[in-house]
Design a protein around this motif. Sequence first.
Motif, PDB file in Angstrom:
ATOM      1  N   ARG A   1      -1.013 -39.428  33.829  1.00  0.00           N
ATOM      2  CA  ARG A   1      -1.808 -39.050  32.658  1.00  0.00           C
ATOM      3  C   ARG A   1      -1.276 -39.648  31.357  1.00  0.00           C
ATOM      4  NH1 ARG A   1      -3.186 -32.827  32.843  1.00  0.00           N
ATOM      5  NH2 ARG A   1      -4.547 -33.541  31.185  1.00  0.00           N
ATOM      6  N   ALA A   2      -0.620 -40.833  31.444  1.00  0.00           N
ATOM      7  CA  ALA A   2      -0.006 -41.434  30.267  1.00  0.00           C
ATOM      8  C   ALA A   2      -0.064 -42.963  30.325  1.00  0.00           C
ATOM      9  CB  ALA A   2       1.439 -40.968  30.147  1.00  0.00           C
ATOM     10  N   ILE A   3       0.334 -43.577  29.219  1.00  0.00           N
ATOM     11  CA  ILE A   3       0.453 -45.036  29.144  1.00  0.00           C
ATOM     12  C   ILE A   3       1.580 -45.453  30.085  1.00  0.00           C
ATOM     13  CG2 ILE A   3       0.983 -46.999  27.640  1.00  0.00           C
ATOM     14  CD1 ILE A   3       0.133 -45.225  25.263  1.00  0.00           C
ATOM     15  N   PRO A   4       1.368 -46.444  30.932  1.00  0.00           N
ATOM     16  CA  PRO A   4       2.464 -46.912  31.790  1.00  0.00           C
ATOM     17  C   PRO A   4       3.661 -47.350  30.942  1.00  0.00           C
ATOM     18  CG  PRO A   4       0.397 -47.915  32.458  1.00  0.00           C
ATOM     19  CD  PRO A   4       0.133 -47.203  31.164  1.00  0.00           C
ATOM     20  N   GLY A   5       4.840 -47.081  31.439  1.00  0.00           N
ATOM     21  CA  GLY A   5       6.064 -47.405  30.702  1.00  0.00           C
ATOM     22  C   GLY A   5       6.165 -48.863  30.308  1.00  0.00           C
ATOM     23  N   GLY A   6       5.758 -49.751  31.193  1.00  0.00           N
ATOM     24  CA  GLY A   6       5.850 -51.182  30.895  1.00  0.00           C
ATOM     25  C   GLY A   6       4.982 -51.590  29.714  1.00  0.00           C
ATOM     26  N   LEU A   7       3.772 -51.056  29.645  1.00  0.00           N
ATOM     27  CA  LEU A   7       2.882 -51.379  28.522  1.00  0.00           C
ATOM     28  C   LEU A   7       3.427 -50.786  27.233  1.00  0.00           C
ATOM     29  CD1 LEU A   7       0.361 -52.603  27.298  1.00  0.00           C
ATOM     30  CD2 LEU A   7      -0.899 -50.558  28.032  1.00  0.00           C
ATOM     31  N   LYS A   8       3.884 -49.536  27.286  1.00  0.00           N
ATOM     32  CA  LYS A   8       4.455 -48.921  26.081  1.00  0.00           C
ATOM     33  C   LYS A   8       5.680 -49.700  25.628  1.00  0.00           C
ATOM     34  CE  LYS A   8       4.897 -45.719  22.891  1.00  0.00           C
ATOM     35  NZ  LYS A   8       5.979 -46.226  22.094  1.00  0.00           N
ATOM     36  N   ASN A   9       6.485 -50.154  26.560  1.00  0.00           N
ATOM     37  CA  ASN A   9       7.648 -50.978  26.240  1.00  0.00           C
ATOM     38  C   ASN A   9       7.229 -52.266  25.535  1.00  0.00           C
ATOM     39  OD1 ASN A   9      10.553 -51.741  26.543  1.00  0.00           O
ATOM     40  ND2 ASN A   9       9.682 -53.301  27.891  1.00  0.00           N
ATOM     41  N   ALA A  10       6.173 -52.920  26.039  1.00  0.00           N
ATOM     42  CA  ALA A  10       5.688 -54.157  25.423  1.00  0.00           C
ATOM     43  C   ALA A  10       5.236 -53.904  23.981  1.00  0.00           C
ATOM     44  CB  ALA A  10       4.537 -54.736  26.249  1.00  0.00           C
ATOM     45  N   ILE A  11       4.523 -52.810  23.783  1.00  0.00           N
ATOM     46  CA  ILE A  11       4.071 -52.468  22.433  1.00  0.00           C
ATOM     47  C   ILE A  11       5.267 -52.149  21.540  1.00  0.00           C
ATOM     48  CG2 ILE A  11       2.741 -50.808  21.079  1.00  0.00           C
ATOM     49  CD1 ILE A  11       0.853 -50.586  23.590  1.00  0.00           C
ATOM     50  N   ASP A  12       6.263 -51.456  22.079  1.00  0.00           N
ATOM     51  CA  ASP A  12       7.456 -51.135  21.298  1.00  0.00           C
ATOM     52  C   ASP A  12       8.148 -52.402  20.777  1.00  0.00           C
ATOM     53  OD1 ASP A  12       7.050 -48.434  21.667  1.00  0.00           O
ATOM     54  OD2 ASP A  12       8.578 -48.216  23.235  1.00  0.00           O
ATOM     55  N   TRP A  13       8.143 -53.466  21.583  1.00  0.00           N
ATOM     56  CA  TRP A  13       8.744 -54.724  21.140  1.00  0.00           C
ATOM     57  C   TRP A  13       8.014 -55.302  19.927  1.00  0.00           C
ATOM     58  CZ3 TRP A  13      13.294 -56.622  21.715  1.00  0.00           C
ATOM     59  CH2 TRP A  13      14.038 -56.346  22.860  1.00  0.00           C
ATOM     60  N   LEU A  14       6.763 -54.929  19.737  1.00  0.00           N
ATOM     61  CA  LEU A  14       5.954 -55.512  18.661  1.00  0.00           C
ATOM     62  C   LEU A  14       5.933 -54.676  17.385  1.00  0.00           C
ATOM     63  CD1 LEU A  14       2.952 -56.516  20.917  1.00  0.00           C
ATOM     64  CD2 LEU A  14       4.749 -58.034  20.035  1.00  0.00           C
ATOM     65  N   VAL A  15       6.395 -53.445  17.461  1.00  0.00           N
ATOM     66  CA  VAL A  15       6.233 -52.509  16.347  1.00  0.00           C
ATOM     67  C   VAL A  15       6.800 -53.048  15.032  1.00  0.00           C
ATOM     68  CG1 VAL A  15       6.991 -50.256  15.469  1.00  0.00           C
ATOM     69  CG2 VAL A  15       6.036 -50.449  17.756  1.00  0.00           C
ATOM     70  N   SER A  16       7.959 -53.634  15.046  1.00  0.00           N
ATOM     71  CA  SER A  16       8.561 -54.104  13.798  1.00  0.00           C
ATOM     72  C   SER A  16       8.316 -55.594  13.549  1.00  0.00           C
ATOM     73  CB  SER A  16      10.066 -53.810  13.795  1.00  0.00           C
ATOM     74  OG  SER A  16      10.706 -54.531  14.825  1.00  0.00           O
ATOM     75  N   ARG A  17       7.360 -56.152  14.266  1.00  0.00           N
ATOM     76  CA  ARG A  17       7.054 -57.580  14.126  1.00  0.00           C
ATOM     77  C   ARG A  17       5.694 -57.753  13.455  1.00  0.00           C
ATOM     78  NH1 ARG A  17      10.249 -60.733  16.414  1.00  0.00           N
ATOM     79  NH2 ARG A  17       8.714 -62.365  16.626  1.00  0.00           N
ATOM     80  N   ASP A  18       5.439 -58.941  12.928  1.00  0.00           N
ATOM     81  CA  ASP A  18       4.198 -59.206  12.210  1.00  0.00           C
ATOM     82  C   ASP A  18       3.025 -59.607  13.114  1.00  0.00           C
ATOM     83  OD1 ASP A  18       5.472 -58.730   9.809  1.00  0.00           O
ATOM     84  OD2 ASP A  18       6.008 -60.841   9.516  1.00  0.00           O
ATOM     85  N   GLU A  19       3.304 -60.046  14.329  1.00  0.00           N
ATOM     86  CA  GLU A  19       2.247 -60.621  15.170  1.00  0.00           C
ATOM     87  C   GLU A  19       1.086 -59.667  15.434  1.00  0.00           C
ATOM     88  OE1 GLU A  19       6.001 -62.830  16.167  1.00  0.00           O
ATOM     89  OE2 GLU A  19       5.478 -60.715  16.013  1.00  0.00           O
ATOM     90  N   ILE A  20       1.343 -58.388  15.521  1.00  0.00           N
ATOM     91  CA  ILE A  20       0.303 -57.454  15.955  1.00  0.00           C
ATOM     92  C   ILE A  20      -0.376 -56.698  14.802  1.00  0.00           C
ATOM     93  CG2 ILE A  20       1.758 -55.437  16.349  1.00  0.00           C
ATOM     94  CD1 ILE A  20       0.140 -55.089  19.028  1.00  0.00           C
ATOM     95  N   ILE A  21       0.244 -56.685  13.632  1.00  0.00           N
ATOM     96  CA  ILE A  21      -0.226 -55.829  12.538  1.00  0.00           C
ATOM     97  C   ILE A  21      -1.698 -56.042  12.191  1.00  0.00           C
ATOM     98  CG2 ILE A  21       0.060 -55.296  10.084  1.00  0.00           C
ATOM     99  CD1 ILE A  21       3.078 -55.724  10.509  1.00  0.00           C
ATOM    100  N   ASN A  22      -2.127 -57.266  11.997  1.00  0.00           N
ATOM    101  CA  ASN A  22      -3.523 -57.548  11.626  1.00  0.00           C
ATOM    102  C   ASN A  22      -4.333 -58.149  12.769  1.00  0.00           C
ATOM    103  OD1 ASN A  22      -3.386 -56.684   8.872  1.00  0.00           O
ATOM    104  ND2 ASN A  22      -2.095 -58.472   8.496  1.00  0.00           N
ATOM    105  N   LYS A  23      -3.827 -58.001  13.977  1.00  0.00           N
ATOM    106  CA  LYS A  23      -4.493 -58.595  15.139  1.00  0.00           C
ATOM    107  C   LYS A  23      -5.617 -57.680  15.613  1.00  0.00           C
ATOM    108  CE  LYS A  23      -2.894 -61.809  16.601  1.00  0.00           C
ATOM    109  NZ  LYS A  23      -3.084 -63.242  16.345  1.00  0.00           N
ATOM    110  N   PRO A  24      -6.840 -58.205  15.734  1.00  0.00           N
ATOM    111  CA  PRO A  24      -7.915 -57.402  16.332  1.00  0.00           C
ATOM    112  C   PRO A  24      -7.579 -57.062  17.792  1.00  0.00           C
ATOM    113  CG  PRO A  24      -8.816 -59.280  15.158  1.00  0.00           C
ATOM    114  CD  PRO A  24      -7.333 -59.493  15.254  1.00  0.00           C
ATOM    115  N   ILE A  25      -7.798 -55.796  18.147  1.00  0.00           N
ATOM    116  CA  ILE A  25      -7.478 -55.330  19.497  1.00  0.00           C
ATOM    117  C   ILE A  25      -8.624 -54.472  20.014  1.00  0.00           C
ATOM    118  CG2 ILE A  25      -5.859 -54.027  20.946  1.00  0.00           C
ATOM    119  CD1 ILE A  25      -3.751 -54.405  18.753  1.00  0.00           C
ATOM    120  N   VAL A  26      -9.002 -54.693  21.274  1.00  0.00           N
ATOM    121  CA  VAL A  26      -9.999 -53.864  21.951  1.00  0.00           C
ATOM    122  C   VAL A  26      -9.464 -53.472  23.327  1.00  0.00           C
ATOM    123  CG1 VAL A  26     -12.021 -54.807  20.746  1.00  0.00           C
ATOM    124  CG2 VAL A  26     -11.214 -55.895  22.856  1.00  0.00           C
TER     125      VAL A  26
END
Length: 175
Positions: free
Chosen positions: A80-105
Motif C-alpha cells: 500500500r505504498a511507493i516501492p522503496g526503489g522509486l522513493k529512493n530514486a526521487i530522494d536522490w533528486l530532491v536537492s537537485r535542479d533537474e526535477i524542480i520545473n520538470k513536467p511529470i505525469v
Amino acid sequence: MKFLAISGSARKISTNTAMLRAVSAMVRPDHAVCVFDGISDLPVFSPDLEAHSLPEPVQNFAAKIKSCDGLIIASPEYVRAIPGGLKNAIDWLVSRDEIINKPIVLMHASHRGDDMLAQIRIVLSTVSTQFADDLFLRFDLMKKTPFEIEEHLNLPANRLKVSEFVQNFAALCGQ
C-alpha cells in the motif's frame, strides 16, 4: 518531444515496464519515449554521498532527467505504498535542479494501487512545480505478459487513449 518514462518496479518482467515499453513503441516517430528501468541500480540515498561526486548511476539518472522534456512515471504499489526503489530514486533528486520545473505525469498498470498513487502524488507535487495530477492514464494489465500488454494497448480504443495522453502531455510540456 523527448520523454523519460520511469518504471518504479525493480522486477525484470515488470507490468509497468512492459506498459511503458509498449507506449514508447506506439508513439514513435512523433515523440521519443525512453524507458528507464534501472531503479535497482541506484545506491541507497544518503545526503553524505551528495557532498562529493555523485555515484555514477545517480549521475546518469539525473542526466537523463535533465535532457528530457518531461517525465512519465509508472509504478506498482508495494504494501500500500511507493516501492522503496522509486522513493529512493526521487530522494536522490530532491536537492537537485533537474526535477524542480520538470513536467511529470503518472500512468498506472493496475486497477489497484490507489494508496501508492495518493502518496506519489504528494511526493511529486512537493519536488516539481509542474506535476500534472489531472493528466493520468490507467490500464488494468495485471497478470498479463509483455506481449499481451502490447496487444491490449494496441487495441484501437486503448491506442487512442495513449495517443491523447501523450499529445496532452506534449502540450503541457510546451510543444
